[in-house]
Design a protein around this motif. Sequence first.
Motif, PDB file in Angstrom:
ATOM      1  N   GLU A  50      58.508  77.951  29.024  1.00  0.00           N
ATOM      2  CA  GLU A  50      59.481  76.988  29.521  1.00  0.00           C
ATOM      3  C   GLU A  50      59.868  77.393  30.948  1.00  0.00           C
ATOM      4  O   GLU A  50      59.675  78.538  31.362  1.00  0.00           O
ATOM      5  N   ASN A  51      60.451  76.459  31.688  1.00  0.00           N
ATOM      6  CA  ASN A  51      61.010  76.789  32.988  1.00  0.00           C
ATOM      7  C   ASN A  51      62.107  77.826  32.791  1.00  0.00           C
ATOM      8  O   ASN A  51      62.745  77.880  31.740  1.00  0.00           O
ATOM      9  N   ASP A  52      62.370  78.652  33.810  1.00  0.00           N
ATOM     10  CA  ASP A  52      63.413  79.669  33.708  1.00  0.00           C
ATOM     11  C   ASP A  52      64.797  79.054  33.515  1.00  0.00           C
ATOM     12  O   ASP A  52      65.671  79.656  32.921  1.00  0.00           O
ATOM     13  N   ILE A  53      64.975  77.856  34.064  1.00  0.00           N
ATOM     14  CA  ILE A  53      66.248  77.159  33.946  1.00  0.00           C
ATOM     15  C   ILE A  53      65.981  75.822  33.257  1.00  0.00           C
ATOM     16  O   ILE A  53      65.110  75.071  33.686  1.00  0.00           O
ATOM     17  N   PRO A  54      66.721  75.504  32.178  1.00  0.00           N
ATOM     18  CA  PRO A  54      66.487  74.229  31.496  1.00  0.00           C
ATOM     19  C   PRO A  54      66.800  73.045  32.415  1.00  0.00           C
ATOM     20  O   PRO A  54      67.625  73.155  33.325  1.00  0.00           O
ATOM     21  N   GLU A  55      66.159  71.923  32.147  1.00  0.00           N
ATOM     22  CA  GLU A  55      66.390  70.723  32.950  1.00  0.00           C
ATOM     23  C   GLU A  55      67.823  70.219  32.804  1.00  0.00           C
ATOM     24  O   GLU A  55      68.384  69.647  33.733  1.00  0.00           O
ATOM     25  N   SER A  56      68.420  70.403  31.626  1.00  0.00           N
ATOM     26  CA  SER A  56      69.801  69.991  31.415  1.00  0.00           C
ATOM     27  C   SER A  56      70.447  70.942  30.412  1.00  0.00           C
ATOM     28  O   SER A  56      69.767  71.658  29.697  1.00  0.00           O
ATOM     29  N   GLY A  57      71.770  70.921  30.376  1.00  0.00           N
ATOM     30  CA  GLY A  57      72.496  71.765  29.430  1.00  0.00           C
ATOM     31  C   GLY A  57      72.744  73.161  29.975  1.00  0.00           C
ATOM     32  O   GLY A  57      72.507  73.437  31.143  1.00  0.00           O
ATOM     33  N   PRO A  58      73.200  74.052  29.108  1.00  0.00           N
ATOM     34  CA  PRO A  58      73.535  75.407  29.545  1.00  0.00           C
ATOM     35  C   PRO A  58      72.284  76.234  29.829  1.00  0.00           C
ATOM     36  O   PRO A  58      71.185  75.886  29.401  1.00  0.00           O
ATOM     37  N   PRO A  59      72.449  77.347  30.560  1.00  0.00           N
ATOM     38  CA  PRO A  59      71.306  78.229  30.843  1.00  0.00           C
ATOM     39  C   PRO A  59      70.770  78.883  29.575  1.00  0.00           C
ATOM     40  O   PRO A  59      71.445  78.928  28.547  1.00  0.00           O
ATOM     41  N   TYR A  60      69.567  79.415  29.677  1.00  0.00           N
ATOM     42  CA  TYR A  60      68.987  80.178  28.569  1.00  0.00           C
ATOM     43  C   TYR A  60      69.678  81.533  28.480  1.00  0.00           C
ATOM     44  O   TYR A  60      70.049  82.132  29.489  1.00  0.00           O
ATOM     45  N   ALA A  61      69.831  82.007  27.264  1.00  0.00           N
ATOM     46  CA  ALA A  61      70.446  83.307  27.019  1.00  0.00           C
ATOM     47  C   ALA A  61      69.508  84.422  27.443  1.00  0.00           C
ATOM     48  O   ALA A  61      68.287  84.278  27.413  1.00  0.00           O
TER      49      ALA A  61
END
Length: 197
Positions: A50-61
Amino acid sequence: MAEILVLYYSRDGATESLAREICHGVDAVKGMSARLRTVPRVSAVTEAVENDIPESGPPYATAADIEECAGLVIGSPSRFGNMAASLKYFLDGTIGEWLKGSAAGKPAGLFASTGSLHGGQEATLLTMAVPLLHHGMIIVGLPYTEPALSATRSGGTPYGATHVTWNRDPDELSKEEVELSRALGKRVAEIASRLAD
């Protein structure tokens, strides 16, 4: 200000809705704030990422979130009475934090969503509790002193906050599910605050 990590995986938004209500409960406690995080999908193709930063919503843990926070509330949709693979994959990667004892002695709460009333809510909550117990966390549930726990006709258990979607999409949380989600966030934050004192 101390933070409580509210960590979840949600495919269709029901578990995310619970997570956001839990954040309101955390934020209601003086000196505490919620840190909302999610995890990426697990791919059947081992090379896919996946991308390091999601397209929407909170960041990945990240593992640092577990170390930096004063407590954790973790949630997942039910997959045959088990947590979703994406959340399990993240937890399986926290061996370094386990070795350091980063989560030991911190409070943890649990939440889940299912498609039906008997869709494995409590089993899913228990599958999430097991790795947290290995981390040395203190599991926090919902006592029957919460009136919504006795009044609910959908989600909510003593093991944690839950939501029943009734296999509908989109779907709103019931009044009791909102109350119990907020109560869980508040309980974990209050206990984390007491432990810090």
